[in-house]
Design an enzyme around this catalytic site. Structure first.
Site, PDB file in Angstrom:
ATOM      1  N   ASP A 158      38.933  42.086  19.041  1.00  0.00           N
ATOM      2  CA  ASP A 158      38.718  41.869  17.606  1.00  0.00           C
ATOM      3  C   ASP A 158      38.883  43.178  16.828  1.00  0.00           C
ATOM      4  O   ASP A 158      39.419  43.197  15.718  1.00  0.00           O
ATOM      5  CB  ASP A 158      37.318  41.272  17.370  1.00  0.00           C
ATOM      6  N   HIS A 169      32.374  36.426  19.218  1.00  0.00           N
ATOM      7  CA  HIS A 169      33.823  36.363  19.455  1.00  0.00           C
ATOM      8  C   HIS A 169      34.335  34.933  19.321  1.00  0.00           C
ATOM      9  O   HIS A 169      34.752  34.317  20.297  1.00  0.00           O
ATOM     10  CB  HIS A 169      34.177  36.948  20.840  1.00  0.00           C
TER      11      HIS A 169
HETATM   12  P1  NAD Z   1      44.856  32.052  32.940  1.00  0.00           P
HETATM   13  O1  NAD Z   1      44.740  30.600  33.184  1.00  0.00           O
HETATM   14  O2  NAD Z   1      46.204  32.630  32.788  1.00  0.00           O
HETATM   15  O3  NAD Z   1      44.128  32.860  34.111  1.00  0.00           O
HETATM   16  C1  NAD Z   1      42.856  32.550  34.532  1.00  0.00           C
HETATM   17  C2  NAD Z   1      42.756  32.889  36.005  1.00  0.00           C
HETATM   18  O4  NAD Z   1      41.438  32.600  36.425  1.00  0.00           O
HETATM   19  C3  NAD Z   1      43.726  32.086  36.886  1.00  0.00           C
HETATM   20  O5  NAD Z   1      44.493  32.952  37.685  1.00  0.00           O
HETATM   21  C4  NAD Z   1      42.783  31.227  37.725  1.00  0.00           C
HETATM   22  O6  NAD Z   1      43.267  30.992  39.027  1.00  0.00           O
HETATM   23  C5  NAD Z   1      41.537  32.102  37.740  1.00  0.00           C
HETATM   24  N1  NAD Z   1      40.317  31.382  38.082  1.00  0.00           N
HETATM   25  C6  NAD Z   1      39.895  30.161  37.690  1.00  0.00           C
HETATM   26  N2  NAD Z   1      38.721  29.867  38.255  1.00  0.00           N
HETATM   27  C7  NAD Z   1      38.380  30.929  39.017  1.00  0.00           C
HETATM   28  C8  NAD Z   1      37.275  31.225  39.841  1.00  0.00           C
HETATM   29  N3  NAD Z   1      36.277  30.361  40.018  1.00  0.00           N
HETATM   30  N4  NAD Z   1      37.252  32.411  40.478  1.00  0.00           N
HETATM   31  C9  NAD Z   1      38.265  33.301  40.311  1.00  0.00           C
HETATM   32  N5  NAD Z   1      39.345  33.067  39.551  1.00  0.00           N
HETATM   33  C10 NAD Z   1      39.396  31.895  38.906  1.00  0.00           C
HETATM   34  O7  NAD Z   1      43.972  32.389  31.647  1.00  0.00           O
HETATM   35  P2  NAD Z   1      43.968  33.748  30.797  1.00  0.00           P
HETATM   36  O8  NAD Z   1      44.970  33.655  29.728  1.00  0.00           O
HETATM   37  O9  NAD Z   1      43.992  34.897  31.728  1.00  0.00           O
HETATM   38  O10 NAD Z   1      42.528  33.643  30.087  1.00  0.00           O
HETATM   39  C11 NAD Z   1      41.356  33.708  30.855  1.00  0.00           C
HETATM   40  C12 NAD Z   1      40.134  33.555  29.959  1.00  0.00           C
HETATM   41  O11 NAD Z   1      40.016  34.669  29.058  1.00  0.00           O
HETATM   42  C13 NAD Z   1      40.162  32.318  29.068  1.00  0.00           C
HETATM   43  O12 NAD Z   1      38.896  31.709  29.077  1.00  0.00           O
HETATM   44  C14 NAD Z   1      40.468  32.865  27.692  1.00  0.00           C
HETATM   45  O13 NAD Z   1      40.001  32.051  26.665  1.00  0.00           O
HETATM   46  C15 NAD Z   1      39.746  34.190  27.751  1.00  0.00           C
HETATM   47  N6  NAD Z   1      40.164  35.192  26.773  1.00  0.00           N
HETATM   48  C16 NAD Z   1      39.200  35.974  26.224  1.00  0.00           C
HETATM   49  C17 NAD Z   1      39.529  36.953  25.313  1.00  0.00           C
HETATM   50  C18 NAD Z   1      38.475  37.826  24.710  1.00  0.00           C
HETATM   51  O14 NAD Z   1      38.743  38.504  23.725  1.00  0.00           O
HETATM   52  N7  NAD Z   1      37.291  37.899  25.261  1.00  0.00           N
HETATM   53  C19 NAD Z   1      40.867  37.152  24.955  1.00  0.00           C
HETATM   54  C20 NAD Z   1      41.835  36.341  25.537  1.00  0.00           C
HETATM   55  C21 NAD Z   1      41.467  35.346  26.447  1.00  0.00           C
HETATM   56  C1  LMR Z   2      41.487  35.731  21.608  1.00  0.00           C
HETATM   57  O1  LMR Z   2      40.749  36.152  20.729  1.00  0.00           O
HETATM   58  O2  LMR Z   2      42.710  35.912  21.594  1.00  0.00           O
HETATM   59  C2  LMR Z   2      40.877  35.018  22.783  1.00  0.00           C
HETATM   60  O3  LMR Z   2      39.538  34.771  22.586  1.00  0.00           O
HETATM   61  C3  LMR Z   2      41.641  33.827  23.220  1.00  0.00           C
HETATM   62  C4  LMR Z   2      41.587  32.675  22.263  1.00  0.00           C
HETATM   63  O4  LMR Z   2      41.319  31.562  22.719  1.00  0.00           O
HETATM   64  O5  LMR Z   2      41.839  32.860  21.085  1.00  0.00           O
END
Ligand code: NAD
Ligand code: LMR
Length: 340
Positions: free
Chosen positions: A173, A200
């Site tokens: 953010d 967030h």
């Molecule tokens: P993705 O689907 O590409 O990757 C997620 C990974 O987690 C996969 O490789 C999957 O196999 C693994 N996984 C699922 N369950 C698991 C478990 N029990 N143990 C270990 N690994 C496991 O998703 P992504 O794009 O990498 O996003 C992941 C998360 O991060 C989402 O929830 C997304 O919303 C979040 N996110 C948060 C922010 C933030 O600012 N905090 C920003 C972007 C995304």
């Molecule tokens: C973001 O801020 O990009 C992440 O939290 C992923 C989302 O779902 O927007």
């Protein structure tokens, strides 16, 4: 004399490099995902990381084999998706980053991920509480406003909760708020550092532009705030069903981990915004977790900075934020208590 001093200097340097070498094991849970892979790559490039431990329910060892060929000093190991693999991945970790879980598709809110991600985070938190109870735990999986309280409840139930070591990663953010203002003002985004507080998701993300000395007015301010609050949606829509922010998130997660490592290795004055167990709005609003600027230290949270002086406009944003945040936090806590 000169030669002797030179020899002594080299020996001193060697001794210093040995004593100053503070090894740090960093574990990524969800390491083969959209965030996990570039995040692991960036951690491999960080000289402060000495051991990189990569776990996923699929593909962890493959990602580790690939990254391990990069010619930086740290060792890299991938773990099989078994209870013993997870235990080994976590044991001895100083920092555990958790991007495991499903991302959004267009039309979804982060809260729509709750049903799937709450139990993923709960189970990984249990494993971390068992095998790396002293590590700093960095929650990336959404909805962060709820997954952080879930993690806290798990750690509490296992008697190892340390509020100074649990962080919801909200760095993206701040990265966005800084980038977006630089686009409006024609400045170098690397020099911008806009404070963002709250949580967030949507209205819980509160950029405090006034504290940076900038003044936007009317529609321009509304649009700026909206873009920061819904920057995630911009990426989700652009990816058209193929997930949410991964690359910018990897950068943000690596930056936060780097800041923790700097602080752990003795640097002072390291401040990052992050969603933590916070006293700021506990008594007044019953909001037990809140993101604000936090000074990091060798034991995690060193000092939680108050929000400070804000405008009436920002106060209105904060009021809405606190209402939403309370519900998100309570939802996470209730889930954890009912589904331990
Ligand atoms: P993705 O689907 O590409 O990757 C997620 C990974 O987690 C996969 O490789 C999957 O196999 C693994 N996984 C699922 N369950 C698991 C478990 N029990 N143990 C270990 N690994 C496991 O998703 P992504 O794009 O990498 O996003 C992941 C998360 O991060 C989402 O929830 C997304 O919303 C979040 N996110 C948060 C922010 C933030 O600012 N905090 C920003 C972007 C995304
Ligand atoms: C973001 O801020 O990009 C992440 O939290 C992923 C989302 O779902 O927007």
């Amino acid at each position: 004399m000169f030669a002797a001093r030179q020899v002594f200097g080299a020996a001193q340097r060697r001794a210093f490099s040995v004593s100053a070498k503070q090894s740090s094991k960093v574990t990524v849970l969800g390491a083969a995902g959209g965030i996990g892979q570039p995040l692991s790559l960036l951690l491999k490039l960080n000289p402060r990381v000495s051991e990189l431990s990569l776990y996923d329910i699929r593909g962890g060892p493959g990602v580790a084999a690939d990254i391990s060929h990069i010619n930086t000093k740290s060792t890299v190991k991938g773990y099989d998706p078994t209870p013993s693999g997870l235990k080994e991945a976590l044991t001895g970790a100083d920092i555990v980053l958790i991007p495991a879980g499903v991302p959004r598709k267009p039309g979804m809110t982060r809260d729509d991920l709750f049903n799937t991600n709450a139990s993923i985070v709960r189970d990984l938190a249990k494993a971390a509480a068992e095998s790396s109870p002293d590590a700093c735990i960095l929650i990336i999986s959404n909805p962060v406003n709820s997954t952080v309280p879930i993690t806290a409840e798990v750690f509490k139930s296992m008697g190892v909760y340390n509020p100074k070591k649990l962080f919801g990663v909200t760095t993206l953010d701040v990265v966005r708020a800084s980038r977006f203002i630089s686009q409006l003002k024609g400045t170098d985004p690397a020099n911008e550092n806009i404070t963002v507080v709250g949580g967030h998701s949507g209205a819980t993300i509160v950029p405090l532009l006034s504290q940076s000395g900038y003044e936007l007015k009317g529609n321009e301010l509304d649009e700026y705030v909206r873009r920061v609050q819904f920057g995630g949606d911009e990426v989700v829509q652009a990816k058209g069903g193929a997930g949410s922010a991964t690359l910018s998130m990897a950068m943000a997660g690596a930056r936060f981990a780097e800041s923790l490592l700097k602080a752990a290795q003795g640097q002072t004055g390291v401040i990052e915004p992050t969603f933590v167990d916070s006293p700021l709005y506990k008594e007044s609003h019953g909001v037990t977790y809140f993101a604000s600027n936090v000074e990091l230290g060798p034991n995690g949270v060193e000092k939680i900075h108050p929000v400070g002086k804000i405008t009436d406009y920002e106060q209105n944003l904060l009021d809405v934020c606190l209402g939403d945040l309370k519900k998100n936090i309570e939802k996470g806590e209730a889930f954890a208590k009912q589904n331990m």
